[in-house]
Motif scaffolding. Structure first.
Motif, PDB file in Angstrom:
ATOM      1  N   MET A 113      13.905  42.200  35.626  1.00 21.58           N
ATOM      2  CA  MET A 113      13.189  40.929  35.753  1.00 21.58           C
ATOM      3  C   MET A 113      13.667  39.858  34.773  1.00 21.58           C
ATOM      4  SD  MET A 113       9.786  42.295  33.836  1.00 21.58           S
ATOM      5  CE  MET A 113       9.586  42.006  32.058  1.00 21.58           C
ATOM      6  N   GLU A 114      13.321  38.608  35.089  1.00 23.99           N
ATOM      7  CA  GLU A 114      13.451  37.510  34.143  1.00 23.99           C
ATOM      8  C   GLU A 114      12.405  37.690  33.032  1.00 23.99           C
ATOM      9  OE1 GLU A 114      14.582  33.748  36.910  1.00 23.99           O
ATOM     10  OE2 GLU A 114      12.556  34.531  37.126  1.00 23.99           O
ATOM     11  N   ILE A 115      12.396  36.797  32.062  1.00 27.39           N
ATOM     12  CA  ILE A 115      11.400  36.912  30.984  1.00 27.39           C
ATOM     13  C   ILE A 115       9.986  36.639  31.479  1.00 27.39           C
ATOM     14  CG2 ILE A 115      13.028  36.341  29.153  1.00 27.39           C
ATOM     15  CD1 ILE A 115      11.680  33.564  29.024  1.00 27.39           C
ATOM     16  N   PHE A 116       9.847  36.210  32.731  1.00 27.46           N
ATOM     17  CA  PHE A 116       8.531  35.862  33.264  1.00 27.46           C
ATOM     18  C   PHE A 116       7.807  37.049  33.904  1.00 27.46           C
ATOM     19  CE2 PHE A 116      11.404  32.213  33.502  1.00 27.46           C
ATOM     20  CZ  PHE A 116      10.738  31.326  32.678  1.00 27.46           C
ATOM     21  N   GLY A 117       8.440  38.217  33.928  1.00 28.29           N
ATOM     22  CA  GLY A 117       7.816  39.398  34.516  1.00 28.29           C
ATOM     23  C   GLY A 117       8.223  39.607  35.964  1.00 28.29           C
ATOM     24  N   VAL A 118       7.637  40.625  36.579  1.00 29.95           N
ATOM     25  CA  VAL A 118       7.931  40.916  37.990  1.00 29.95           C
ATOM     26  C   VAL A 118       7.024  40.015  38.829  1.00 29.95           C
ATOM     27  CG1 VAL A 118       8.140  42.692  39.760  1.00 29.95           C
ATOM     28  CG2 VAL A 118       8.581  43.270  37.371  1.00 29.95           C
ATOM     29  N   ASN A 119       7.423  38.755  38.887  1.00 29.64           N
ATOM     30  CA  ASN A 119       6.614  37.744  39.567  1.00 29.64           C
ATOM     31  C   ASN A 119       7.017  37.634  41.042  1.00 29.64           C
ATOM     32  OD1 ASN A 119       9.082  36.487  39.391  1.00 29.64           O
ATOM     33  ND2 ASN A 119       8.448  34.957  37.903  1.00 29.64           N
ATOM     34  N   GLY A 120       6.489  36.601  41.700  1.00 30.94           N
ATOM     35  CA  GLY A 120       6.778  36.440  43.118  1.00 30.94           C
ATOM     36  C   GLY A 120       8.257  36.300  43.411  1.00 30.94           C
ATOM     37  N   HIS A 121       8.981  35.600  42.539  1.00 33.78           N
ATOM     38  CA  HIS A 121      10.417  35.443  42.755  1.00 33.78           C
ATOM     39  C   HIS A 121      11.141  36.781  42.675  1.00 33.78           C
ATOM     40  CE1 HIS A 121      14.545  34.239  42.532  1.00 33.78           C
ATOM     41  NE2 HIS A 121      14.651  34.666  41.296  1.00 33.78           N
ATOM     42  N   ILE A 122      10.866  37.551  41.645  1.00 37.33           N
ATOM     43  CA  ILE A 122      11.552  38.837  41.491  1.00 37.33           C
ATOM     44  C   ILE A 122      11.187  39.781  42.627  1.00 37.33           C
ATOM     45  CG2 ILE A 122      11.720  40.907  40.039  1.00 37.33           C
ATOM     46  CD1 ILE A 122      13.372  38.524  39.052  1.00 37.33           C
ATOM     47  N   ARG A 123       9.941  39.757  43.061  1.00 36.81           N
ATOM     48  CA  ARG A 123       9.567  40.588  44.209  1.00 36.81           C
ATOM     49  C   ARG A 123      10.300  40.145  45.474  1.00 36.81           C
ATOM     50  NH1 ARG A 123       4.534  39.767  41.776  1.00 36.81           N
ATOM     51  NH2 ARG A 123       3.765  38.469  43.509  1.00 36.81           N
ATOM     52  N   ALA A 124      10.486  38.826  45.622  1.00 35.05           N
ATOM     53  CA  ALA A 124      11.236  38.318  46.768  1.00 35.05           C
ATOM     54  C   ALA A 124      12.704  38.741  46.694  1.00 35.05           C
ATOM     55  CB  ALA A 124      11.118  36.796  46.840  1.00 35.05           C
ATOM     56  N   VAL A 125      13.259  38.728  45.490  1.00 38.66           N
ATOM     57  CA  VAL A 125      14.634  39.201  45.298  1.00 38.66           C
ATOM     58  C   VAL A 125      14.739  40.670  45.694  1.00 38.66           C
ATOM     59  CG1 VAL A 125      16.374  39.750  43.550  1.00 38.66           C
ATOM     60  CG2 VAL A 125      15.274  37.507  43.545  1.00 38.66           C
ATOM     61  N   ALA A 126      13.776  41.476  45.236  1.00 41.79           N
ATOM     62  CA  ALA A 126      13.761  42.891  45.592  1.00 41.79           C
ATOM     63  C   ALA A 126      13.666  43.066  47.107  1.00 41.79           C
ATOM     64  CB  ALA A 126      12.595  43.592  44.898  1.00 41.79           C
ATOM     65  N   ASP A 127      12.795  42.294  47.744  1.00 45.66           N
ATOM     66  CA  ASP A 127      12.658  42.365  49.199  1.00 45.66           C
ATOM     67  C   ASP A 127      13.983  42.010  49.884  1.00 45.66           C
ATOM     68  OD1 ASP A 127       9.981  42.965  48.820  1.00 45.66           O
ATOM     69  OD2 ASP A 127       9.259  40.966  49.354  1.00 45.66           O
ATOM     70  N   GLY A 128      14.671  41.024  49.331  1.00 46.99           N
ATOM     71  CA  GLY A 128      15.939  40.608  49.921  1.00 46.99           C
ATOM     72  C   GLY A 128      16.992  41.696  49.863  1.00 46.99           C
ATOM     73  N   PHE A 129      17.053  42.425  48.760  1.00 44.84           N
ATOM     74  CA  PHE A 129      18.010  43.533  48.672  1.00 44.84           C
ATOM     75  C   PHE A 129      17.591  44.694  49.578  1.00 44.84           C
ATOM     76  CE2 PHE A 129      19.393  41.549  44.591  1.00 44.84           C
ATOM     77  CZ  PHE A 129      20.752  41.491  44.871  1.00 44.84           C
ATOM     78  N   ALA A 130      16.287  44.913  49.709  1.00 46.10           N
ATOM     79  CA  ALA A 130      15.822  45.956  50.631  1.00 46.10           C
ATOM     80  C   ALA A 130      16.231  45.617  52.060  1.00 46.10           C
ATOM     81  CB  ALA A 130      14.309  46.117  50.524  1.00 46.10           C
ATOM     82  N   ALA A 131      16.206  44.328  52.402  1.00 51.13           N
ATOM     83  CA  ALA A 131      16.624  43.903  53.734  1.00 51.13           C
ATOM     84  C   ALA A 131      18.106  44.181  53.977  1.00 51.13           C
ATOM     85  CB  ALA A 131      16.328  42.417  53.926  1.00 51.13           C
ATOM     86  N   GLU A 132      18.861  44.338  52.886  1.00 50.00           N
ATOM     87  CA  GLU A 132      20.289  44.675  52.992  1.00 50.00           C
ATOM     88  C   GLU A 132      20.520  46.184  53.015  1.00 50.00           C
ATOM     89  OE1 GLU A 132      22.708  42.588  53.460  1.00 50.00           O
ATOM     90  OE2 GLU A 132      21.592  40.711  53.158  1.00 50.00           O
ATOM     91  N   GLY A 133      19.432  46.957  53.006  1.00 49.99           N
ATOM     92  CA  GLY A 133      19.560  48.404  53.134  1.00 49.99           C
ATOM     93  C   GLY A 133      19.348  49.206  51.871  1.00 49.99           C
ATOM     94  N   TYR A 134      18.914  48.553  50.781  1.00 55.25           N
ATOM     95  CA  TYR A 134      18.736  49.244  49.507  1.00 55.25           C
ATOM     96  C   TYR A 134      17.280  49.638  49.286  1.00 55.25           C
ATOM     97  CZ  TYR A 134      23.425  47.636  48.459  1.00 55.25           C
ATOM     98  OH  TYR A 134      24.786  47.412  48.515  1.00 55.25           O
ATOM     99  N   GLU A 135      17.077  50.791  48.648  1.00 52.95           N
ATOM    100  CA  GLU A 135      15.755  51.135  48.134  1.00 52.95           C
ATOM    101  C   GLU A 135      15.672  50.563  46.728  1.00 52.95           C
ATOM    102  OE1 GLU A 135      12.850  54.938  47.065  1.00 52.95           O
ATOM    103  OE2 GLU A 135      14.761  55.291  48.095  1.00 52.95           O
ATOM    104  N   VAL A 136      14.648  49.773  46.460  1.00 59.55           N
ATOM    105  CA  VAL A 136      14.627  48.943  45.250  1.00 59.55           C
ATOM    106  C   VAL A 136      13.404  49.230  44.389  1.00 59.55           C
ATOM    107  CG1 VAL A 136      14.740  46.583  44.369  1.00 59.55           C
ATOM    108  CG2 VAL A 136      15.799  47.133  46.580  1.00 59.55           C
TER     109      VAL A 136
END
Length: 228
Positions: free
Chosen positions: A37-60
């Motif tokens: 995560m950024e220094i701001f924690g696992v916020n909405g942006h980081i969760r969206a980033v994780a979702d985006g990588f999952a959409a590419e086939g990764y378990e995140v």
């Protein structure tokens, strides 16, 4: 994508939360990925980033690296949020987060498949990814975005393929320091964009769509090449 919060346990017994998301459908994940995560924690942006990588086939997994000091941190993108994030970063130090990343890697590698696992980190997490490349076992590769604190760990020696993304207009990471890092670590793929710190986050004023898109393409290619 639909993720969930799960509890993991680090090797020192510390229990922490991590945002967990898998690819949709019945196919097995292509690999595992830790999002630091950024220094701001696992916020909405980081969760969206994780979702985006999952959409590419990764378990995140995106671990709450501040849980050792304060649980469920989600800070605003403002001066107060930056100050509070920096204070929490100082509280948790660097050794504990390495154990947390290690627990994420172990979780993603469990089962018969033993998925290859990489790490991608942003801001504070960019430095976490850099250190993890040197200190965390069983990582297939590491990618760090504009990790200012990387400059404090120039002597770290990555033990897996590593890629770094920086912005040429980032005042916290002068270009001469990037050049020194590149000279010290010629094995590391370093890309510099005409952008400022935080250029990947569409929640921040410094967001740069073109740079974020190109960095993501390079990151996905890098992950595909090394997590097989």
């Amino acid at each position: 994508m639909s993720g969930e919060w799960i509890e993991l346990v680090a090797s020192d017994g510390h229990r922490f939360q991590a945002y967990h998301v898998k690819p949709e459908g019945d196919e097995d994940p292509r690999a595992g990925l830790v999002i630091a995560m950024e220094i701001f924690g696992v916020n909405g942006h980081i969760r969206a980033v994780a979702d985006g990588f999952a959409a590419e086939g990764y378990e995140v997994l995106a671990p709450q690296l501040y849980d050792r000091a304060q649980p469920a941190v989600d800070l605003p993108y403002d001066t107060d949020g930056v100050a509070r994030g920096r204070a929490l970063r100082e509280q948790v130090g660097w050794e504990g987060p390495m154990l947390d990343v290690g627990a994420c890697v172990t979780h993603l590698r469990q089962g018969e498949a033993k998925l290859p696992v990489g790490i991608v980190g942003y801001c504070y997490g960019g430095a976490v990814a850099w250190l993890a490349a040197a200190r965390v076992a069983n990582l297939g590769c590491a990618v760090g975005y504009y990790g200012t604190a990387i400059l404090n760990f120039m002597n770290a020696a990555p033990k897996c393929p590593t890629m770094l993304h920086f912005g040429s207009r980032d005042q916290t990471i002068p270009e001469d320091k990037i050049e020194a890092l590149a000279e010290k670590h010629p094995e590391v793929a370093i890309h510099v964009y005409d952008a400022d710190h935080g250029f990947n986050s569409d929640r921040r004023a410094n967001y740069d769509e073109d740079s974020a898109k190109l960095a993501r393409e390079r990151t996905l290619d890098f992950l595909a090449a090394h997590l097989r």
